[in-house]
Every structure is written in C-alpha cells, then in structure tokens.
Motif scaffolding. Structure first.
Motif, short mmCIF file in Angstrom:
data_model
loop_
_atom_site.label_atom_id
_atom_site.label_comp_id
_atom_site.label_asym_id
_atom_site.label_seq_id
_atom_site.Cartn_x
_atom_site.Cartn_y
_atom_site.Cartn_z
N GLY A 20 32.16 -26.71 -16.17
CA GLY A 20 31.30 -25.60 -16.53
C GLY A 20 30.72 -25.67 -17.93
O GLY A 20 30.59 -24.65 -18.61
N LEU A 21 30.37 -26.86 -18.37
CA LEU A 21 29.75 -27.05 -19.68
C LEU A 21 28.38 -27.68 -19.53
O LEU A 21 28.02 -28.17 -18.46
CB LEU A 21 30.64 -27.94 -20.56
CG LEU A 21 32.03 -27.42 -20.92
CD1 LEU A 21 32.82 -28.51 -21.64
CD2 LEU A 21 31.93 -26.17 -21.78
N ALA A 22 27.61 -27.69 -20.62
CA ALA A 22 26.31 -28.35 -20.61
C ALA A 22 26.49 -29.84 -20.35
O ALA A 22 27.52 -30.43 -20.74
CB ALA A 22 25.61 -28.13 -21.94
N LYS A 23 25.49 -30.45 -19.71
CA LYS A 23 25.60 -31.87 -19.37
C LYS A 23 25.80 -32.74 -20.61
O LYS A 23 26.56 -33.71 -20.59
CB LYS A 23 24.36 -32.31 -18.60
CG LYS A 23 24.43 -33.75 -18.11
CD LYS A 23 23.29 -34.12 -17.18
CE LYS A 23 23.46 -33.46 -15.81
NZ LYS A 23 22.47 -33.97 -14.83
N SER A 24 25.12 -32.39 -21.70
CA SER A 24 25.27 -33.19 -22.94
C SER A 24 26.70 -33.12 -23.47
O SER A 24 27.24 -34.11 -23.98
CB SER A 24 24.29 -32.70 -24.00
OG SER A 24 24.51 -31.33 -24.31
N THR A 25 27.34 -31.96 -23.33
CA THR A 25 28.73 -31.81 -23.79
C THR A 25 29.68 -32.60 -22.90
O THR A 25 30.61 -33.25 -23.40
CB THR A 25 29.14 -30.32 -23.79
OG1 THR A 25 28.22 -29.59 -24.60
CG2 THR A 25 30.54 -30.15 -24.35
N VAL A 26 29.44 -32.56 -21.60
CA VAL A 26 30.27 -33.33 -20.67
C VAL A 26 30.10 -34.82 -20.94
O VAL A 26 31.07 -35.59 -20.93
CB VAL A 26 29.91 -33.00 -19.21
CG1 VAL A 26 30.74 -33.85 -18.25
CG2 VAL A 26 30.14 -31.53 -18.93
N HIS A 27 28.87 -35.23 -21.22
CA HIS A 27 28.62 -36.64 -21.54
C HIS A 27 29.40 -37.06 -22.78
O HIS A 27 29.96 -38.16 -22.85
CB HIS A 27 27.12 -36.87 -21.75
CG HIS A 27 26.77 -38.31 -22.02
ND1 HIS A 27 26.68 -38.83 -23.29
CD2 HIS A 27 26.51 -39.35 -21.17
CE1 HIS A 27 26.37 -40.11 -23.23
NE2 HIS A 27 26.27 -40.44 -21.96
N HIS A 28 29.44 -36.19 -23.79
CA HIS A 28 30.23 -36.47 -25.00
C HIS A 28 31.70 -36.66 -24.65
O HIS A 28 32.35 -37.58 -25.15
CB HIS A 28 30.06 -35.32 -25.99
CG HIS A 28 31.00 -35.37 -27.15
ND1 HIS A 28 30.86 -36.27 -28.19
CD2 HIS A 28 32.13 -34.65 -27.42
CE1 HIS A 28 31.84 -36.09 -29.06
NE2 HIS A 28 32.63 -35.12 -28.61
N HIS A 29 32.22 -35.79 -23.79
CA HIS A 29 33.64 -35.88 -23.41
C HIS A 29 33.93 -37.17 -22.64
O HIS A 29 34.93 -37.85 -22.91
CB HIS A 29 34.02 -34.66 -22.56
CG HIS A 29 34.17 -33.40 -23.35
ND1 HIS A 29 34.77 -33.35 -24.58
CD2 HIS A 29 33.80 -32.11 -23.05
CE1 HIS A 29 34.77 -32.10 -25.02
NE2 HIS A 29 34.18 -31.33 -24.10
N VAL A 30 33.09 -37.51 -21.67
CA VAL A 30 33.38 -38.70 -20.86
C VAL A 30 33.20 -39.97 -21.69
O VAL A 30 33.89 -40.97 -21.45
CB VAL A 30 32.52 -38.76 -19.57
CG1 VAL A 30 32.87 -37.61 -18.65
CG2 VAL A 30 31.04 -38.80 -19.87
N THR A 31 32.30 -39.94 -22.67
CA THR A 31 32.15 -41.10 -23.55
C THR A 31 33.42 -41.33 -24.36
O THR A 31 33.89 -42.46 -24.50
CB THR A 31 30.95 -40.90 -24.51
OG1 THR A 31 29.75 -40.80 -23.74
CG2 THR A 31 30.81 -42.09 -25.46
N ALA A 32 33.99 -40.24 -24.87
CA ALA A 32 35.25 -40.35 -25.62
C ALA A 32 36.38 -40.84 -24.72
O ALA A 32 37.18 -41.71 -25.12
CB ALA A 32 35.60 -39.00 -26.23
N LEU A 33 36.45 -40.32 -23.51
CA LEU A 33 37.50 -40.74 -22.57
C LEU A 33 37.33 -42.20 -22.16
O LEU A 33 38.32 -42.93 -22.02
CB LEU A 33 37.47 -39.84 -21.33
CG LEU A 33 37.94 -38.40 -21.52
CD1 LEU A 33 37.53 -37.54 -20.33
CD2 LEU A 33 39.45 -38.35 -21.74
N ARG A 34 36.08 -42.63 -22.00
CA ARG A 34 35.83 -44.02 -21.62
C ARG A 34 36.19 -44.96 -22.75
O ARG A 34 36.84 -45.98 -22.53
CB ARG A 34 34.34 -44.17 -21.23
CG ARG A 34 34.08 -45.15 -20.10
CD ARG A 34 34.35 -46.59 -20.48
NE ARG A 34 33.50 -47.03 -21.58
CZ ARG A 34 33.79 -48.05 -22.36
NH1 ARG A 34 34.91 -48.74 -22.20
NH2 ARG A 34 32.98 -48.39 -23.34
#
Length: 309
Positions: free
Chosen positions: A252-266
């Motif tokens: 339930g977050l903005a796509k840009s925020t989710v992208h930031h999170h998955v980049t960090a996790l990756r």
C-alpha cells in the motif's frame, strides 16, 4: 521455445577502468557504492584541475557502448592495448560491430570514439594505472572462481550467485551473457542487454578498493529487516514471485517507494530480481538460501573469522 544461453566469464582491467570512471562521474549513484567516503575527493586530487573540472560537468554516457565494444575487442590484456585498438577502429567497423546488438546507433560514431578515447586515456593515466595490483588480482581470482563454478551449475544460477540476486531468464532470443567482475561499483551490478546478448558487471568484495566486512554485511541485512514494509514484501515473496505492481498492492505504498525498498532488499541479497530480454525487471522472488546463512553471518560479525571466497 526457451533455450539456455551460453555464458562467458571474462576478466580484463579494461572493464574495471570503465567501472571506476563510471563511479567517479555518476556522483548520485556513487552514494550507494561501498567506496570509502573520501574516495572521490582523494581521486580528484590525483587529477589535473582542468580534467577534474571537465568531469564535474560530464553528462555523456561513456559506459554503455564502450562495454559492448570491450566485450568484442581482441586486444584487452591492458587498458593501453584496448585504447590503441579503439583508436584504430574505423567508424564503419564500429557500426558493424554494434549493428547486430544495438537498435539505434548515433551517426557521429567517430566523434564518440574520439571523446571516449580522450576521457578514458586521461582517466587511466592519472587514476586507474596507479591502482594497486591487488585490486586486479582479486578480480582475476573471482573470474577464475566462477569459471570453475560454470562447469557444475547452470548459467542463471551462476549469475544469481555472482550478482547476489539477479536472475536472467532463458529466452529464445538471448544467446550469450558475458559475466565480468568489477569492484568500484560494489554492491551494484551494471547490467546491459543488447540484441541476443547481455553484459553483467558483477560486484566483487575483498580487494584494495572494497574490503570484506562482515559487520557491514550484517548491518545491510538487519537494516532491511528492521522495516515493517520490507518484512511484508519478504512475506509476500515467500509465498510466490511478484511484480512491482503486485508488491505495491501488498504494502500500500507509492510505486517509487516500493521500488526503493526492493532495491535495498535486492542489494542485500535477500530477494532476486528477474530479467527477461531487457533491462526492465519482470518480477521478484525470495532467496531462501540467504536466510539459512544468517546465523553464520551473525556469528562471523560478532566473533570474527576468516573471509569467504
């Protein structure tokens, strides 16, 4: 019908020269690299003031097409050897070498070649040629390790291991992947797709530029885990592979925020990014093997011990 692409493990100082130039010029991206905080300032002091000032304003992308030419060059034992070859390459031959792989080729290839040659020659003279041999020895050792591994594991698995979580799906059109070690842009992977070909400059730790640090590795992982939204992403991926849009719906977050999170996790190696015939990520999956190693990473960080690989 899908076919498993061939994989080529390649070491050359040329790629590291290009990667180091990239790390210096692209200041915004360099903030995420594991270079010492004062690396850029120290490097700047090694450059003639006029050249340093020129690079502050440098906007031209030197990496993309030069890596493609380096992958095809018959002369790259040294940076100087490659630059001599590049300088002698007629514009027509450059076009022929790129045409099978690149959709759009600039008309001013000769000007681009001359500009690239000047920048990389000066960069090599004032910075890269002064690097300690331990850096290049580390890269060569890594290439040898994965060359040996390539005899026992399939290409996608090998790339996943080398990049800490990038999975290149086999397709009918992808014929060859060139896997190349680099240190200056660690922990990032520099990934480029061309027609039927991809170059993957994967990160290498434990050399003169970026040194193995179990505590940093643990901090990277625990910082990822100390966020509720990232834990939800991990829980979602533990159930099945998801696209960025599906993860967005889950948290339930903005796509840009989710992208930031998955980049960090990756980049922490906790999840895997899947690519299919292009530089756009098609989906994400969890890397269960990393979680199985967490007790060892924790123990190594607290009690110390020898480095791996």
């Amino acid at each position: 019908m899908k076919s498993l692409y061939s994989i080529q493990i390649e070491y050359s100082p040329v790629y590291e020269c290009i990667a180091s130039f990239y790390a210096y010029v692209h200041q915004k991206e360099a903030k995420s690299f594991h270079l010492d905080s004062d690396w850029r300032e120290k490097t700047k002091q090694m450059l003639p003031p006029s050249f340093a000032a020129e690079l502050e304003d440098e906007r031209w992308e030197v990496l993309h097409r030069i890596v493609l030419l380096a992958a095809q060059s018959p002369r790259k034992e040294t940076v100087g050897e490659f630059l001599d070859w590049l300088g002698s390459l007629p514009a027509g031959e450059m076009y022929e070498r790129m045409a099978p792989w690149v959709d759009s080729i600039p008309l001013n290839l000769a000007d681009i070649r001359d500009r690239s040659l000047l920048l990389l020659s000066r960069w090599n003279e004032h910075y890269f040629s002064r690097q300690e041999e331990t850096v290049l020895a580390c890269l060569k050792k890594s290439a040898g390790y994965f060359q040996e591994r390539s005899n026992s594991v399939e290409a996608p698995v090998l790339i996943d291991e080398a990049t800490n979580g990038i999975w290149i799906e086999p397709t009918a059109s992808l014929k060859r992947v060139v896997l190349i070690p680099q240190a200056h842009c660690t922990p990032a992977t520099i990934l480029d797709f061309y027609r039927g070909m991809a170059t993957v400059l994967y990160p290498v730790i434990d050399g003169g530029i970026v040194k193995q640090d179990p505590l940093r590795q643990l901090l990277t992982i625990t910082q990822c885990l100390a966020d509720e939204k990232r834990l939800i992403i991990l829980q979602t991926l533990a159930r099945n592979m998801c696209t960025l849009g599906e993860l967005q719906a889950a948290v339930g977050l903005a796509k840009s925020t989710v992208h930031h999170h998955v980049t960090a996790l990756r980049r922490a190696g906790l999840i895997r990014a899947h690519y299919t015939d292009g530089s756009t990520i098609q989906g994400y999956s969890i890397r269960d093997a990393v979680f199985a190693k967490l007790p060892h990473i924790l123990s190594q960080s607290i009690h110390g011990g020898g480095n791996e690989r």
